[in-house]
Design a protein around this motif. Sequence first.
Motif, PDB file in Angstrom:
ATOM      1  N   ALA A  20       0.821  -1.217   0.000  1.00 46.50           N
ATOM      2  CA  ALA A  20       0.000   0.000   0.000  1.00 46.50           C
ATOM      3  C   ALA A  20       0.853   1.265   0.000  1.00 46.50           C
ATOM      4  O   ALA A  20       0.476   2.282  -0.587  1.00 46.50           O
ATOM      5  CB  ALA A  20      -0.931  -0.009   1.211  1.00 46.50           C
TER       6      ALA A  20
ATOM      7  N   ASP B 164      -3.563  -5.496  -5.857  1.00 47.44           N
ATOM      8  CA  ASP B 164      -3.902  -4.686  -4.685  1.00 47.44           C
ATOM      9  C   ASP B 164      -4.011  -5.518  -3.406  1.00 47.44           C
ATOM     10  O   ASP B 164      -3.880  -4.986  -2.302  1.00 47.44           O
ATOM     11  CB  ASP B 164      -5.214  -3.937  -4.929  1.00 47.44           C
ATOM     12  CG  ASP B 164      -5.092  -2.895  -6.020  1.00 47.44           C
ATOM     13  OD1 ASP B 164      -4.036  -2.236  -6.083  1.00 47.44           O
ATOM     14  OD2 ASP B 164      -6.038  -2.740  -6.820  1.00 47.44           O
TER      15      ASP B 164
ATOM     16  N   LEU C 141      -4.408   0.356   2.152  1.00 49.71           N
ATOM     17  CA  LEU C 141      -4.730   0.745   0.791  1.00 49.71           C
ATOM     18  C   LEU C 141      -6.120   1.371   0.719  1.00 49.71           C
ATOM     19  O   LEU C 141      -6.335   2.359  -0.005  1.00 49.71           O
ATOM     20  CB  LEU C 141      -4.656  -0.462  -0.142  1.00 49.71           C
ATOM     21  CG  LEU C 141      -4.874  -0.172  -1.631  1.00 49.71           C
ATOM     22  CD1 LEU C 141      -3.747   0.717  -2.170  1.00 49.71           C
ATOM     23  CD2 LEU C 141      -4.953  -1.461  -2.426  1.00 49.71           C
TER      24      LEU C 141
END
Length: 415
Positions: free
Chosen positions: A216, A243, A263
């Motif tokens: 992140a 992600d 994130l």
Amino acid sequence: MIRRILIFVTILLVLDIYLFSSFRNYFSSNTLKIGFKWFYGLSMLVSYSCFAIVVLKFDDRPTNATVLMNLWFGYTFAFIVLKLGMLCTALLDEIIRIVEYVGKIIWRIFLSSDTKVNFGERRKFIGQVGLGLASIPFLGMLYGITKGKYNYKIKTVALSFKNLPKAFDGLRIVHISDVHSGSFDDFDEVAHGVNMIKEQQADLILFTGDLVNNEAEEIIPYKELFGSMTAPLGVFSTLGNHDYGTHKRWNSNEEKRQNLLDLFIHQKEMGFDLLNNRTHTIEKDGQQIDIVGVENWGKPPFPQKGDLTKALEGTNPENFKILLSHDPTHWDEKVIPNLQNIDLTLSGHTHGMQFGVEIPGFKWSPSKYIYKRWAGLYKNKEQFLYVNRGFGFLGFPGRVGIWPEITVITLNKKD
């Protein structure tokens, strides 16, 4: 493991010795021979040191890739492509050598033992031409890792729908995908790309995942920059496979979970409305459209966290719908069969493999052999899919022929 590494390195070394000994004979000039010798020595130094970094984990993928590291990996990949081309030429030379040998035997049997045939000059010419042809993709790779990766292109698409509400006629959307902020090595070039996005003055900005490579914190140096993107109807995003941090070894599951939560916080602070299996309804002049977002859904080994049914819960089936789904395979597998019609799906993920050829009337990339929908616009009856080629880059630190993309989509009301 060590045995496999030794076998692999031995094969590479034998291949390098073979190519070096073959091609140095194609040069008559001592200056060219010396130049080739130093060039090939440099290629071996770069390639083997890069291999050592990957295997021995000296690097372990730093959060923010440096210019030197990107160039190092990029040159290694370029040298590999060059050597593959050289290998094809060397194999052709071996075939000619065999033909030459057989030809000499036949010549002596049927004509005269004193008659000679010499293919040496022809073989030298073929070798030089082969080396020249192998140099073309090599030079393309060099451009790709220095300039091509930031050669942002704006792709414009106009789509018409019967069921688009009149209030949204002419809606202007900017679609971006696959930022991969951990790979960037030039802030000014990235800022130029973001400014190109802002210059489009879109009504709506939609991002379809892979903001980071794994961690992140990769987005932190670019957080304010991407946060400066605004649109009257909002900025919406969804998650991509990277992600989740699934491509990195974490010390614990808790550390991995916290990385994802970080994130989420970063995206919120940037002004991105993250749609994790949910829908946001936009209203204008009493009319509505739905922005639907699902988490990543791809074929294994990619995560299948996307839940379209959950995302559509409570929505009006008659509303015009735009779906954000990172992986385009989701469109064929889940979107088209869904009972509730999704008018437009936006995806990314493939990057077009960052390598290919796109000219008017022709489009090719190795990506087409992996993904049925890999770049551009696709249609099934009244449903559309657009696959963005990606804003950033990953793995190979460059782009050749498949340039980083900013998509501008205009929606029109069909009479």
